[in-house]
Enzyme design. Sequence first.
Site, short mmCIF file in Angstrom:
data_model
loop_
_atom_site.label_atom_id
_atom_site.label_comp_id
_atom_site.label_asym_id
_atom_site.label_seq_id
_atom_site.Cartn_x
_atom_site.Cartn_y
_atom_site.Cartn_z
N GLU A 1 12.91 -9.97 -6.14
CA GLU A 1 13.63 -9.19 -5.12
C GLU A 1 14.89 -9.94 -4.64
O GLU A 1 14.91 -11.15 -4.58
CB GLU A 1 12.69 -8.95 -3.94
CG GLU A 1 13.27 -8.07 -2.84
CD GLU A 1 12.27 -7.84 -1.71
OE1 GLU A 1 12.53 -6.94 -0.88
OE2 GLU A 1 11.25 -8.54 -1.65
N LYS B 1 13.68 0.54 -2.86
CA LYS B 1 12.43 0.25 -2.16
C LYS B 1 12.08 1.34 -1.16
O LYS B 1 12.85 1.66 -0.26
CB LYS B 1 12.56 -1.10 -1.46
CG LYS B 1 11.28 -1.60 -0.78
CD LYS B 1 11.55 -2.97 -0.15
CE LYS B 1 10.30 -3.55 0.50
NZ LYS B 1 10.58 -4.88 1.11
N CYS C 1 8.08 -5.53 -3.52
CA CYS C 1 7.43 -6.30 -2.46
C CYS C 1 6.40 -5.50 -1.65
O CYS C 1 5.31 -5.22 -2.14
CB CYS C 1 8.49 -6.92 -1.56
SG CYS C 1 7.92 -8.40 -0.66
#
Length: 283
Positions: A45, A113, A154
Amino acid sequence: MSEGKFQIGLIQMDSGDQWEGNRKAAARYISQAAEAGASLVIFPETVDYIGTDFRGSAAEVPGPVTDFFREQAVKYGLYLHCGSITERVPGSLPKNTSLVFGPDGTILGRYSKLHLFDVELEEGPSYRESDDVTGGEDICLVKTPLCTMGLSVCYDMRFPELYRLMAGHGAQLLVNCANFTANTGKDHWEPLLRARAIENTCYVAAVGQCGRKPKFQAWGHTMLVSPWGEVIAALENEPGVLTGEIDLGKLEQVRRQIPSLKNVREDVYRLESRRMKVYPEVM
């Protein structure tokens, strides 16, 4: 490369607030992964920048950061997942965006995301990711000649519905690029990743940042997990390259042994996606 088998290279980074330094490290690790026979390389990330000004340092897409990854994919003739970068969005907060490049440099797919980590504790720390970035809107699958990848970043890993939807739509490899905290990583990282692999009978490639970041210690511990839930290979908390084999024949064998994707009771319950993108598209 045998049919249904390929080598994957997972690159653990200690990205900082200077793109030039991050770029040089990334180039060195791509070379190492290519020399080890990787056909697919994946980064963690926010590989381009980790500092205190994500908004001010957001990258244009296309732009110098994406040009670098495109050129590297072409140079080594491999598929390259850039992890994620902070993408500049005119008139809005940036997005935390993943891009997958083909061996010809084409952007095959992109994902922003979905789940942003916002937490406010009465007697503990507060953190609002939504102060710096805005969430995406689409679930993303990327089909390549190697395999079909489901993309995530994540905190997404804590939402099993996302992964079941991707597996149900054909994902064979679930990718999570992360900058996970050591505080939660020591207890949650491996159990969550192995659960996502087992419940969806998919390979899981989880690629992490390591080192000290402005707000926390990153966990690292990049790992590759089999559809049976075995940790095939893992790193500790130092930058480096992890390589391993993806065997789609083994994946199919596990799915015959544990046919959980086929045994869903859709007459009783059903997961539905309102926004699912399956790449490649013309971009």
